[in-house]
Scaffold this motif. Structure first.
Motif, PDB file in Angstrom:
ATOM      1  N   ASP A 115       1.104  -1.698   0.043  1.00 49.20           N
ATOM      2  CA  ASP A 115       0.115  -0.511  -0.340  1.00 49.20           C
ATOM      3  C   ASP A 115       1.157   0.921  -0.020  1.00 49.20           C
ATOM      4  OD1 ASP A 115      -1.555   2.382   0.523  1.00 49.20           O
ATOM      5  OD2 ASP A 115      -3.439   0.804   1.566  1.00 49.20           O
ATOM      6  N   ILE A 116       0.761   2.149  -0.871  1.00 45.26           N
ATOM      7  CA  ILE A 116       1.828   2.732  -0.959  1.00 45.26           C
ATOM      8  C   ILE A 116       1.805   4.630  -0.223  1.00 45.26           C
ATOM      9  CG2 ILE A 116       2.381   4.538  -2.610  1.00 45.26           C
ATOM     10  CD1 ILE A 116       2.182   2.927  -5.219  1.00 45.26           C
ATOM     11  N   GLN A 117       0.136   4.357   0.145  1.00 45.13           N
ATOM     12  CA  GLN A 117      -0.427   5.725   1.092  1.00 45.13           C
ATOM     13  C   GLN A 117       0.473   5.111   2.435  1.00 45.13           C
ATOM     14  OE1 GLN A 117      -2.186   8.227  -0.146  1.00 45.13           O
ATOM     15  NE2 GLN A 117      -1.427   8.888   2.444  1.00 45.13           N
ATOM     16  N   LYS A 118      -0.226   4.219   2.608  1.00 47.87           N
ATOM     17  CA  LYS A 118       0.088   3.408   4.425  1.00 47.87           C
ATOM     18  C   LYS A 118       1.943   3.521   4.032  1.00 47.87           C
ATOM     19  CE  LYS A 118      -3.146   0.589   5.432  1.00 47.87           C
ATOM     20  NZ  LYS A 118      -3.687  -1.101   5.365  1.00 47.87           N
ATOM     21  N   ALA A 119       2.547   3.023   3.029  1.00 40.62           N
ATOM     22  CA  ALA A 119       3.692   2.906   2.843  1.00 40.62           C
ATOM     23  C   ALA A 119       4.786   5.092   3.704  1.00 40.62           C
ATOM     24  CB  ALA A 119       4.179   2.969   2.121  1.00 40.62           C
ATOM     25  N   GLU A 139       2.306  13.815  -5.560  1.00 34.26           N
ATOM     26  CA  GLU A 139       2.559  13.623  -6.960  1.00 34.26           C
ATOM     27  C   GLU A 139       3.117  12.292  -7.263  1.00 34.26           C
ATOM     28  OE1 GLU A 139       5.195  16.909  -8.985  1.00 34.26           O
ATOM     29  OE2 GLU A 139       3.366  18.225  -8.189  1.00 34.26           O
ATOM     30  N   ILE A 140       3.326  11.549  -6.387  1.00 36.11           N
ATOM     31  CA  ILE A 140       4.373  10.387  -7.062  1.00 36.11           C
ATOM     32  C   ILE A 140       2.957   9.394  -6.843  1.00 36.11           C
ATOM     33  CG2 ILE A 140       4.624   9.787  -3.976  1.00 36.11           C
ATOM     34  CD1 ILE A 140       6.610   8.605  -7.337  1.00 36.11           C
ATOM     35  N   ILE A 141       1.982   9.209  -5.490  1.00 31.71           N
ATOM     36  CA  ILE A 141       0.572   8.748  -6.147  1.00 31.71           C
ATOM     37  C   ILE A 141      -0.488   8.934  -6.982  1.00 31.71           C
ATOM     38  CG2 ILE A 141      -1.406   8.142  -4.228  1.00 31.71           C
ATOM     39  CD1 ILE A 141      -0.427   8.976  -2.487  1.00 31.71           C
ATOM     40  N   TYR A 142      -0.288  10.150  -7.732  1.00 30.51           N
ATOM     41  CA  TYR A 142      -0.635  10.606  -9.420  1.00 30.51           C
ATOM     42  C   TYR A 142       0.008   9.637 -10.424  1.00 30.51           C
ATOM     43  CZ  TYR A 142      -2.600  12.931 -12.956  1.00 30.51           C
ATOM     44  OH  TYR A 142      -2.886  13.070 -14.434  1.00 30.51           O
ATOM     45  N   PHE A 143       1.014   9.633 -10.099  1.00 27.91           N
ATOM     46  CA  PHE A 143       2.016   9.256 -11.152  1.00 27.91           C
ATOM     47  C   PHE A 143       1.639   7.267 -11.369  1.00 27.91           C
ATOM     48  CE2 PHE A 143       5.884   6.606 -12.672  1.00 27.91           C
ATOM     49  CZ  PHE A 143       5.797   6.688 -13.516  1.00 27.91           C
ATOM     50  N   GLN A 172      -0.517   6.055  -9.885  1.00 24.89           N
ATOM     51  CA  GLN A 172      -1.763   5.304 -10.506  1.00 24.89           C
ATOM     52  C   GLN A 172      -1.955   5.578 -11.890  1.00 24.89           C
ATOM     53  OE1 GLN A 172      -4.634   8.819  -8.314  1.00 24.89           O
ATOM     54  NE2 GLN A 172      -4.780   6.642  -6.495  1.00 24.89           N
ATOM     55  N   HIS A 173      -1.528   6.254 -12.619  1.00 21.86           N
ATOM     56  CA  HIS A 173      -1.338   6.884 -13.568  1.00 21.86           C
ATOM     57  C   HIS A 173      -0.884   6.401 -14.949  1.00 21.86           C
ATOM     58  CE1 HIS A 173      -1.970   9.246 -17.599  1.00 21.86           C
ATOM     59  NE2 HIS A 173      -0.410   8.702 -17.608  1.00 21.86           N
ATOM     60  N   HIS A 174       0.530   5.507 -13.814  1.00 22.48           N
ATOM     61  CA  HIS A 174       1.140   4.612 -14.378  1.00 22.48           C
ATOM     62  C   HIS A 174       0.987   2.606 -14.532  1.00 22.48           C
ATOM     63  CE1 HIS A 174       5.306   2.825 -15.751  1.00 22.48           C
ATOM     64  NE2 HIS A 174       5.493   2.152 -15.292  1.00 22.48           N
ATOM     65  N   GLU A 175       0.027   2.949 -12.930  1.00 23.52           N
ATOM     66  CA  GLU A 175      -0.735   0.964 -13.443  1.00 23.52           C
ATOM     67  C   GLU A 175      -2.108   1.424 -14.373  1.00 23.52           C
ATOM     68  OE1 GLU A 175      -0.501   0.849  -8.756  1.00 23.52           O
ATOM     69  OE2 GLU A 175      -2.255   1.461  -9.499  1.00 23.52           O
ATOM     70  N   LYS A 176      -2.572   2.476 -14.786  1.00 25.95           N
ATOM     71  CA  LYS A 176      -3.888   2.087 -15.153  1.00 25.95           C
ATOM     72  C   LYS A 176      -3.634   1.964 -16.560  1.00 25.95           C
ATOM     73  CE  LYS A 176      -6.987   5.193 -13.146  1.00 25.95           C
ATOM     74  NZ  LYS A 176      -7.181   6.867 -13.125  1.00 25.95           N
ATOM     75  N   GLY A 177      -2.038   2.698 -17.379  1.00 31.65           N
ATOM     76  CA  GLY A 177      -1.791   3.010 -18.598  1.00 31.65           C
ATOM     77  C   GLY A 177      -0.820   1.246 -19.279  1.00 31.65           C
TER      78      GLY A 177
END
Length: 215
Positions: free
Chosen positions: A89-93, A194-198, A200-205
């Protein structure tokens, strides 16, 4: 120089306590200033560099970049990259790393705030003790001329002046360092978002690419 040393000696033990507080405050301010100076980085450039590397799936290169960049923001981003790499979990990290970094930034600031609060009280204590000693001498029957009494009161008041001279710079230094801590916290929040957004976007890509391949 001699007059200053005489004032210190005339101020009694309270004056030495005030001087000790001033030396501690100077040490704290210098060490924290150097700590913040070393930790200050251009967050925008760091994130842009990481994004460029991560777009090429260069996890090792991104981790190396964070390891060689000082400051809490780089360590925070490093924890996010490790979490993403290990499917955690990135948010928890990020939250866990923030709980480590913020106390490091705030270390010894409470001591500086305490000195700023206590120094004028020590000065007032020294003045009261000095005046108490002067009036006790008069009460015991010892004759004191007006100039001698004035000199005693003047010497006692030096403790109050010394306490204020320590407290005022300590207040300024504390507020300055606290503002630096707040700036670091804002930078960490911005970097986290910004890193969470990236990611999430990277996973969607990656998901879109996989869907296209299936079609």
């Amino acid at each position: 120089m001699t007059s200053y040393l005489k004032l210190i000696s005339d101020g009694g033990p309270v004056m030495f306590a005030i001087i000790a507080c001033s030396l501690i405050a100077v040490y704290i301010f210098i060490t924290k200033w150097f700590q913040f100076h070393r930790a200050q980085v251009n967050v925008g450039e760091l994130i842009a560099g990481l994004v460029n590397v991560l777009k090429r799936d260069g996890m090792i290169e991104a981790i190396t970049l964070c390891d060689h960049t000082p400051g809490p923001v780089a360590r925070l981003l490093n924890s996010a990259i490790y979490a993403y790499r290990n499917d955690d979990d990135i948010q928890k990290a990020l939250e866990a790393q923030s709980l480590v970094e913020v106390p490091k930034l705030e270390t010894r600031l409470n001591v500086l705030a305490t000195i700023a609060y206590v120094a004028p009280l020590l000065g007032l204590l020294g003045t009261v003790l000095g005046m108490f000693e002067a009036f006790q001498t008069m009460e015991n029957g010892a004759s004191m001329s007006l100039p001698e009494l004035s000199k005693g009161i003047y010497t006692a008041l030096t403790c109050t002046a010394a306490g204020l001279c320590v407290a005022i710079p300590c207040h300024i230094a504390y507020n300055y360092l606290l503002s630096r801590v707040q700036n670091f916290c804002i930078e960490m929040e911005k970097a986290s978002a910004e890193i969470i957004y990236f990611f999430q976007h990277h996973e969607k890509g990656e998901g879109n690419v996989a869907n296209d391949e299936q079609k």
